[in-house]
Design an enzyme around this catalytic site. Structure first.
Site, mmCIF file in Angstrom:
data_model
loop_
_atom_site.group_PDB
_atom_site.id
_atom_site.type_symbol
_atom_site.label_atom_id
_atom_site.label_comp_id
_atom_site.label_asym_id
_atom_site.label_seq_id
_atom_site.Cartn_x
_atom_site.Cartn_y
_atom_site.Cartn_z
ATOM 1 C CG ASP A 48 -1.966 1.104 1.142
ATOM 2 O OD1 ASP A 48 -3.029 0.837 0.575
ATOM 3 O OD2 ASP A 48 -1.708 2.213 1.635
ATOM 4 C CB ILE A 49 1.016 4.235 -2.215
ATOM 5 C CG1 ILE A 49 1.291 3.369 -3.454
ATOM 6 C CG2 ILE A 49 1.827 5.523 -2.284
ATOM 7 C CD1 ILE A 49 0.911 4.026 -4.754
ATOM 8 C CD GLU A 106 -4.580 4.066 -1.565
ATOM 9 O OE1 GLU A 106 -4.754 4.489 -0.427
ATOM 10 O OE2 GLU A 106 -5.457 4.104 -2.452
#
Length: 327
Positions: A203-204, A246
């Protein structure tokens, strides 16, 4: 098949992606004049005329590949004694027991004058071609050759549609649907061959602030660049997919818990050290390794919990689910 479905007031059949009949109810058998043993395991096109095979290839397969369903398609089957039966055909593509199948329902059409005229005209033209002189037979051969070329082109289009159906258009990675199928395949492989595998959920960090500050087009560029980086670091046997937003998922084949931590750390450090221009991009990663009791959902939940621990633990870090259980 239970009695209610077998004797339903509409025909039902289920076929594989290649068109092989896997199940059929008594209503359809009666409608077409076949015994169950005569149709099971045969190709669905064995119940069609040459004209309707072409029609089936031209419309049904492309629609089911592109949209996953076909609604209210006017069609004609052929009975065992070569009589045409015009029907209204609905189909839907879905996954059962890890395999893709197409379930179809057919209802005999009552208001079908225009449709029958169309079929009759086509049939008459074909009969004229087959009954014509030597020159007409030459033309028919040419048409058959042209049909073969178009059929090959259609197969190519179907392959392209299948690729589109499993690809995330923004990043070019595999999509969530493809990932879920591969998860089931990996679990089946683990149970039969004991081939261990691990799952990473990536996950960003602070991605919302990138969209809010620079706009969604910039956010899309970041997603695409990160996808390329993840793919470049991965082995050809690994499955890298965009899960949504994301969030990315990676299936690591033949990978123990210790190897998963090392691999996840390599992903994390590569992202942290990459040149992102004006943006500061890092990722948090949750890892989980398959266990005997796991399902696709439970394994994903373990990796997701590990991701949550990485997020709450300060971000830009890796956590394995086994560490959560031990702590």
């Amino acid at each position: 098949m239970d009695a209610q479905l077998d004797l339903a007031p509409c025909g039902y059949f289920s076929i594989s992606d290649s068109g092989v009949i896997q199940s059929v109810n008594q209503t359809l058998l009666t409608m077409l004049g076949y015994e169950r043993s005569e149709l099971m395991g045969r190709h669905i096109e064995s119940t069609m005329s040459v004209t309707n095979k072409l029609f089936f290839h031209t419309y049904f397969y492309p629609y089911i590949q592109l949209y996953g369903r076909v609604d209210e398609m006017y069609f004609t089957f052929r009975t065992s004694d070569q009589q045409d039966v015009p029907v209204l055909l609905n189909g839907i593509r879905q996954t059962r027991d890890g395999e893709s199948v197409v379930d179809c329902v057919v209802v005999v059409m009552r208001k079908r004058i225009e449709h029958e005229k169309d079929i009759l005209n086509t049939k008459t033209k074909l009969q004229e071609l087959y009954q014509a002189t030597h020159e007409a037979n030459k033309e028919l051969e040419r048409l058959h050759e042209e049909y073969e070329v178009k059929q090959q082109a259609l197969i190519k289009v179907n392959d392209q549609l299948e690729t589109m159906a499993s690809t995330d258009l923004l990043t070019g990675l595999k999509n969530r649907r493809f990932f879920q199928l591969k998860m089931l395949e990996s679990l089946e492989g683990f149970r039969t061959t004991r081939r261990e595998f691990s799952l990473l959920v990536v996950d960003i960090d602070h991605f919302k602030s990138i969209n809010d500050t620079y706009g969604h087009p910039v956010g899309d560029i970041v997603l695409g660049n990160l996808a390329g980086l993840l793919q470049s670091v991965s082995r050809s046997s690994d499955v890298v997919a965009r899960y949504g937003g994301e969030e990315f998922v990676i299936i690591l084949t033949d990978c123990t818990a210790e190897q998963a931590l090392v691999t996840a750390e390599r992903y994390r450090s590569q992202v942290a050290s990459a040149d992102w221009g004006a943006y500061n991009i890092t990722v948090s990663i949750g890892a989980a390794t398959v266990a005997e009791e796991d399902t696709d959902q439970s394994l994903f939940q373990k990796a997701d919990m590990a991701l949550y621990a990485s997020k709450t633990g300060g971000r830009n870090r890796v956590t394995h689910a086994a560490g959560l259980i031990q702590s």
